[in-house]
Design a protein around this motif. Structure first.
Motif, PDB file in Angstrom:
ATOM      1  N   VAL A   1       0.844  -1.195   0.000  1.00  0.00           N
ATOM      2  CA  VAL A   1       0.000   0.000   0.000  1.00  0.00           C
ATOM      3  C   VAL A   1       0.879   1.244   0.000  1.00  0.00           C
ATOM      4  CG1 VAL A   1      -1.806   1.241   1.257  1.00  0.00           C
ATOM      5  CG2 VAL A   1      -1.769  -1.264   1.264  1.00  0.00           C
ATOM      6  N   ALA A   2       0.506   2.219  -0.837  1.00  0.00           N
ATOM      7  CA  ALA A   2       1.221   3.492  -0.865  1.00  0.00           C
ATOM      8  C   ALA A   2       0.721   4.391   0.256  1.00  0.00           C
ATOM      9  CB  ALA A   2       1.021   4.179  -2.211  1.00  0.00           C
ATOM     10  N   ASN A   3       1.576   5.297   0.727  1.00  0.00           N
ATOM     11  CA  ASN A   3       1.101   6.237   1.741  1.00  0.00           C
ATOM     12  C   ASN A   3       0.224   7.302   1.096  1.00  0.00           C
ATOM     13  OD1 ASN A   3       2.807   8.320   0.660  1.00  0.00           O
ATOM     14  ND2 ASN A   3       4.536   7.415   1.780  1.00  0.00           N
ATOM     15  N   GLN A   4      -0.300   8.193   1.883  1.00  0.00           N
ATOM     16  CA  GLN A   4      -1.284   9.158   1.397  1.00  0.00           C
ATOM     17  C   GLN A   4      -0.733  10.046   0.285  1.00  0.00           C
ATOM     18  OE1 GLN A   4      -4.447   9.734   1.847  1.00  0.00           O
ATOM     19  NE2 GLN A   4      -4.876   8.198   3.407  1.00  0.00           N
ATOM     20  N   TRP A   5       0.551  10.356   0.294  1.00  0.00           N
ATOM     21  CA  TRP A   5       1.129  11.293  -0.666  1.00  0.00           C
ATOM     22  C   TRP A   5       2.002  10.588  -1.705  1.00  0.00           C
ATOM     23  CZ3 TRP A   5      -1.709  15.208   0.315  1.00  0.00           C
ATOM     24  CH2 TRP A   5      -2.078  15.514   1.618  1.00  0.00           C
ATOM     25  N   GLY A   6       1.979   9.268  -1.701  1.00  0.00           N
ATOM     26  CA  GLY A   6       2.790   8.526  -2.654  1.00  0.00           C
ATOM     27  C   GLY A   6       2.006   8.116  -3.885  1.00  0.00           C
ATOM     28  N   TRP A   7       2.679   7.407  -4.765  1.00  0.00           N
ATOM     29  CA  TRP A   7       2.050   6.901  -5.980  1.00  0.00           C
ATOM     30  C   TRP A   7       1.495   5.514  -5.736  1.00  0.00           C
ATOM     31  CZ3 TRP A   7       6.410   8.280 -10.018  1.00  0.00           C
ATOM     32  CH2 TRP A   7       6.306   9.639 -10.335  1.00  0.00           C
ATOM     33  N   SER A   8       0.271   5.304  -6.174  1.00  0.00           N
ATOM     34  CA  SER A   8      -0.289   3.955  -6.156  1.00  0.00           C
ATOM     35  C   SER A   8       0.357   3.128  -7.264  1.00  0.00           C
ATOM     36  CB  SER A   8      -1.803   4.013  -6.353  1.00  0.00           C
ATOM     37  OG  SER A   8      -2.097   4.496  -7.654  1.00  0.00           O
ATOM     38  N   GLY A   9       0.068   1.836  -7.282  1.00  0.00           N
ATOM     39  CA  GLY A   9       0.629   0.991  -8.329  1.00  0.00           C
ATOM     40  C   GLY A   9       0.197   1.432  -9.713  1.00  0.00           C
ATOM     41  N   ASN A  10      -1.049   1.893  -9.850  1.00  0.00           N
ATOM     42  CA  ASN A  10      -1.546   2.362 -11.145  1.00  0.00           C
ATOM     43  C   ASN A  10      -0.807   3.620 -11.595  1.00  0.00           C
ATOM     44  OD1 ASN A  10      -3.753   2.401 -13.301  1.00  0.00           O
ATOM     45  ND2 ASN A  10      -4.026   4.409 -12.363  1.00  0.00           N
ATOM     46  N   MET A  11      -0.609   4.568 -10.674  1.00  0.00           N
ATOM     47  CA  MET A  11       0.107   5.795 -11.021  1.00  0.00           C
ATOM     48  C   MET A  11       1.569   5.512 -11.320  1.00  0.00           C
ATOM     49  SD  MET A  11      -0.237   9.026 -11.536  1.00  0.00           S
ATOM     50  CE  MET A  11      -1.788   9.468 -10.739  1.00  0.00           C
ATOM     51  N   ASP A  12       2.158   4.581 -10.597  1.00  0.00           N
ATOM     52  CA  ASP A  12       3.549   4.194 -10.849  1.00  0.00           C
ATOM     53  C   ASP A  12       3.701   3.630 -12.264  1.00  0.00           C
ATOM     54  OD1 ASP A  12       6.296   3.427  -9.350  1.00  0.00           O
ATOM     55  OD2 ASP A  12       5.718   1.803 -10.703  1.00  0.00           O
ATOM     56  N   ARG A  13       2.749   2.804 -12.653  1.00  0.00           N
ATOM     57  CA  ARG A  13       2.788   2.218 -13.997  1.00  0.00           C
ATOM     58  C   ARG A  13       2.651   3.304 -15.065  1.00  0.00           C
ATOM     59  NH1 ARG A  13      -1.415   1.289 -17.153  1.00  0.00           N
ATOM     60  NH2 ARG A  13      -2.857   1.607 -15.411  1.00  0.00           N
ATOM     61  N   ILE A  14       1.750   4.256 -14.860  1.00  0.00           N
ATOM     62  CA  ILE A  14       1.532   5.323 -15.837  1.00  0.00           C
ATOM     63  C   ILE A  14       2.780   6.193 -15.970  1.00  0.00           C
ATOM     64  CG2 ILE A  14       0.212   7.424 -16.289  1.00  0.00           C
ATOM     65  CD1 ILE A  14      -2.186   6.026 -14.968  1.00  0.00           C
ATOM     66  N   MET A  15       3.389   6.538 -14.862  1.00  0.00           N
ATOM     67  CA  MET A  15       4.560   7.408 -14.911  1.00  0.00           C
ATOM     68  C   MET A  15       5.745   6.712 -15.572  1.00  0.00           C
ATOM     69  SD  MET A  15       3.308  10.120 -13.733  1.00  0.00           S
ATOM     70  CE  MET A  15       4.729  11.166 -13.588  1.00  0.00           C
ATOM     71  N   ARG A  16       5.879   5.413 -15.344  1.00  0.00           N
ATOM     72  CA  ARG A  16       6.954   4.684 -16.024  1.00  0.00           C
ATOM     73  C   ARG A  16       6.701   4.626 -17.529  1.00  0.00           C
ATOM     74  NH1 ARG A  16      10.347   1.877 -12.538  1.00  0.00           N
ATOM     75  NH2 ARG A  16       9.592   1.727 -10.384  1.00  0.00           N
ATOM     76  N   ALA A  17       5.437   4.475 -17.910  1.00  0.00           N
ATOM     77  CA  ALA A  17       5.107   4.426 -19.330  1.00  0.00           C
ATOM     78  C   ALA A  17       5.346   5.759 -20.017  1.00  0.00           C
ATOM     79  CB  ALA A  17       3.639   4.007 -19.509  1.00  0.00           C
ATOM     80  N   GLN A  18       5.262   6.849 -19.256  1.00  0.00           N
ATOM     81  CA  GLN A  18       5.500   8.178 -19.820  1.00  0.00           C
ATOM     82  C   GLN A  18       6.973   8.524 -19.894  1.00  0.00           C
ATOM     83  OE1 GLN A  18       3.161  10.910 -17.531  1.00  0.00           O
ATOM     84  NE2 GLN A  18       1.251  10.375 -18.536  1.00  0.00           N
ATOM     85  N   GLY A  19       7.819   7.635 -19.411  1.00  0.00           N
ATOM     86  CA  GLY A  19       9.251   7.867 -19.520  1.00  0.00           C
ATOM     87  C   GLY A  19       9.802   8.831 -18.499  1.00  0.00           C
TER      88      GLY A  19
END
Length: 787
Positions: free
Chosen positions: A640-658
């Motif tokens: 689980v991500a903390n309140q101000w961190g990236w969730s797994g979905n956001m982590d995946r999106i940011m990696r895909a954006q380079g």
């Protein structure tokens, strides 16, 4: 003797020629240059040719020259001359707007005579027609714009066209002298000098005008000076004004029929008065063929009588002819000037198709009149389907979908501030009489009225979207829903209105739901709106984060669009209910009763050895902390991500954006997560037992790490060391299959035989080879002796 006489005659002729040469003075260098075709472009021959080029109907060249000689010469004031240079060289970016300006002036003149005729009908007796006619003389490169408006007296011609009255010209020119940069256009909003745009395309402008209170006069100027004279032709206009432009060479395209049609339709198709263009069309007609001389008489009289009895049928052929006539160019009526209740749906559809060139009917329309600080009329449309390049980054950054008119005259469709970016799919027309325009009417000033118009347009556009029927709204949202989500991020003032228009997938059913629908179905004492962000609906349904929520009957929104999670992060709450990302820390399910708190405390105490083992030994430096979970039901653990961190979905999106490690967001990838364990799962209970028995065993270590890494994958994150993860999985598979950890991989039989053969070949190559004795051949001499 004859030869001597001939030579004497030649000598006498040469002497006479020399005498005449001495009598005629040699031309000076300046005169020679002035008469040369390669000389100055302003010599008297060029002036003469220019005079011949200026032609007026009913006057020959000599009469035009006499008219010029007898006319009153006027010089523009110094500041007006400087203004003319600015107009011609600086103010207008696009030369084609000269036609819009002249047509607008003609429309104003027609409005004036119409107003006068309301109280004095005799004003129209001189010419009852109220029209604008445009005629191009392609041969002489002259363009005529004629109206039957109020016309100008001699005094009007001098005052209106010769000076810029009450305009603060001196102050303006002074400002222009101090600011010689691109900000010049910001200083131009106080001058209505659209007439002078004619000099953008014309070397000479001739204005013929007739007012009811004066005779017909001619005003002529070459942008340097102007002259006014009485028209020797008399009253040829009846009433009105004719502006004749003698075009520059680079502006010859403006006498082309297609060019004029395009410009009139673009800028002036909604003018109140009819605009006619002198156009040509090619038609096919049948013409009689001229017959040859009469045929010779026939041999018999009988045959001749029969031929005479029959009526001769004329022979014809089809030929193409060019026909000239006046064609009305502004047949379309400004629909937005009418009352909305007087306009039918069919009329809206027809109007939408005509100005957008869309084949489909609009999905919705809004027709309104705004009053208050600024008054304007507008009609807005939503296309049924999004354009093919709507989400393409290669399309034009300026949408050109909102067209701005002032008194039904097109001004621009390039105002990026008139409608926000997220509503650029909306098409429509805005017509206002209150907007201040610059000299060229091309760019609006940064005026507060423009901001007021934008605010009202956005409100009306959102109301139009809100009124789309429910059975059509899902189709609209699939086409343009992402734009509304961008609006929530960009438009803070309308965030609440936009939130009501959003639609999401839900655990409640297959249909997309609104936040209002979700709120109506919330359980009693439910404090949060739960949502789960994932790549697909199936992934969201099977996520470990929603297990306990779904088991207890709570509805969860599934956010499957990449922008969804970021969008809801911008919305603090909806109608008093806060949003909760179920993949982050701080999830509260139901009410926190005392019994629930005691149960959680008891489980925390029971699993404290396992928690300590994971935090201090097995997962040291990999997790922020380990806690007993309240959100899991069927899964053993989750990350689980903390309140101000990236969730797994956001982590995946940011990696895909380079997003690379060099950026400011790079630390988010390395941020430690919270490891939650399910105290009711058998694997967690077994791990607790193993830790209590022997926490140092390899098996216990591997089980703990593998549970963590599977939780990383199931939670949507990426395992950093895939090789180590695979090795641990292999060791655990060996144990579960009863395979010894040190069991080696057997070599295939074929590989063993190949290795033996290779060894034998190598050994054979290394052994020394014995040389066999070589028998010496018998001497050839003996055989030769025998022979």
């Amino acid at each position: 003797m004859c030869r001597f006489s001939f030579l004497l005659a030649i000598c006498l002729m040469a002497a006479v020629g020399m005498c005449r040469a001495e009598e005629t003075p040699a031309p000076t260098a300046e005169e020679s240059l002035g008469k040369s075709h390669q000389g100055s472009a302003t010599d008297d021959e060029v002036v003469a040719r220019d005079e011949e080029r200026i032609k007026l109907d009913g006057l020959n060249v000599a009469q035009v020259k006499e008219l010029r000689d007898q006319s009153e010469k006027h010089a523009f004031e110094a500041e007006v001359g400087r203004m003319m240079k600015l107009i011609i060289n600086s103010l207008y970016r696009n030369k084609e707007i000269f036609l819009r300006e002249l047509i607008s002036n003609s429309s104003d003149a027609l409005d004036k005579i119409r107003f006068l005729s309301l109280t004095e009908k005799s004003q129209l007796d001189s010419n009852p027609e109220t029209t604008i006619r445009i005629k191009a003389d392609k041969e002489n490169h002259v363009l005529h714009i004629t109206d039957t408006g109020i016309g100008m007296t001699k005094k009007d011609l001098v005052n209106n066209l010769g000076t810029i009255a009450k305009s603060g010209t001196s102050e303006f020119v002074a400002k222009m002298g101090e600011n010689q940069d691109a900000s010049q256009s910001d200083l131009i909003g106080q001058f209505g000098v659209g007439f002078y745009s004619a000099f953008l395309v014309a070397d000479t402008v001739i204005v013929t005008s007739k007012n009811n209170d004066d005779e017909q006069y001619i005003w002529e100027s070459n942008a340097g000076e102007f002259s006014v004279s009485k028209d020797p032709r008399g009253n040829t206009l009846g009433r009105g004004t004719c502006v004749s432009l003698y075009l520059k060479e680079e502006a010859y395209d403006f006498v082309e029929q297609d060019t004029l049609k395009t410009l009139i339709t673009k800028y002036s198709q909604f003018i109140n008065f009819p605009i006619y263009l002198w156009t040509s069309t090619t038609i096919e007609v049948e013409e009689a063929i001229e017959e040859d001389d009469e045929a010779p008489a026939t041999e018999s009289d009988d045959e001749g009588s029969v031929a005479e009895s029959k009526e001769s049928e004329p022979k014809t052929e089809k030929v193409e002819k060019t026909v000239w006539d006046w064609e009305k160019m502004n047949a379309s009526k400004p629909l937005w000037t009418r009352s909305p209740k007087d306009v039918s749906k069919e009329e809206y559809t027809e109007f939408y198709k005509s100005f957008t060139k869309d084949k489909e009917a609009p999905g919705a329309q809004m027709h309104f009149v705004a009053e208050g600080e600024v008054s304007f009329r507008s009609v807005l449309f939503i296309p049924k389907d999004a354009p093919k390049d709507y989400d393409s980054s290669s399309r034009d950054p300026v949408s050109h979908n909102i067209k701005l008119y002032v008194r039904r005259v097109f001004i621009t469709d390039e105002l990026t501030d008139l409608m926000p970016k997220y509503l650029e799919f909306i098409r429509g027309i805005v017509d206002s009489d209150d907007l201040p325009l610059n000299v060229s009417r091309e760019n609006l000033q940064q005026h507060k009225l423009l901001k007021v118009i934008r605010k009202k347009l956005v409100r009306k556009a959102l109301d139009m979207i809100k009124k789309i029927p429910a059975d059509q709204f899902i189709h609209f949202f699939k086409q343009f829903g992402q734009s509304l989500k961008v609006g929530i991020i960009d438009d803070h003032s309308n965030r609440t209105r936009l939130a009501k228009l959003l639609r999401f997938h839900s655990s409640n059913g297959s249909d997309m739901v609104s936040l209002t629908d979700y709120q109506e179905r919330m359980q009693e004492k439910q404090e949060y709106i739960y949502f789960m962000a994932a790549a697909s609906v199936e992934e969201a349904k099977t996520s470990p984060f929603v297990e306990q929520l779904l088991k207890k009957g709570f509805e969860v929104l599934y956010l499957i669009d990449p922008i969804d999670e970021y969008t809801l992060q911008q919305v603090a709450e909806f109608d008093g209910k806060k949003f909760q990302n179920v993949a982050k820390d701080g999830l509260v399910i139901g009410e926190n009763s005392d019994n629930k708190k005691q149960r959680v405390e008891a489980l925390t105490t029971q699993f404290k050895p396992l928690v300590t083992f994971l935090e201090k030994t097995a997962l040291k430096d990999q997790v922020e902390k380990v806690v007993v979970s309240q959100r899991l039901h069927g899964s053993p653990c989750a990350l689980v991500a903390n309140q101000w961190g990236w969730s797994g979905n956001m982590d995946r999106i940011m990696r895909a954006q380079g997003v690379h490690r060099q950026t400011r967001e790079s630390h988010m990838f390395e941020q430690k997560k919270i490891f939650e364990i399910n105290p009711y799962h058998p694997l967690i209970k077994t791990l607790l037992t193993n830790v209590e028995e022997d926490a140092t065993s390899t098996r216990t270590q591997d089980l703990a790490v593998v549970l963590y890494e599977t939780a990383v994958l199931r939670s949507g994150f990426t395992v950093p060391d895939t090789v180590s993860f695979a090795s641990r999985i292999e060791r655990m598979l060996r144990v579960s299959a009863g395979v010894a950890e040190d069991a080696q991989v057997e070599e295939p039989v074929d590989d063993v035989e190949d290795e033996v053969e290779e060894e034998e070949e190598v050994a054979a190559e290394e052994e020394p080879v014995e040389e066999e004795p070589v028998e010496e051949p018998e001497a050839e001499t003996e055989s030769k002796d025998e022979l």
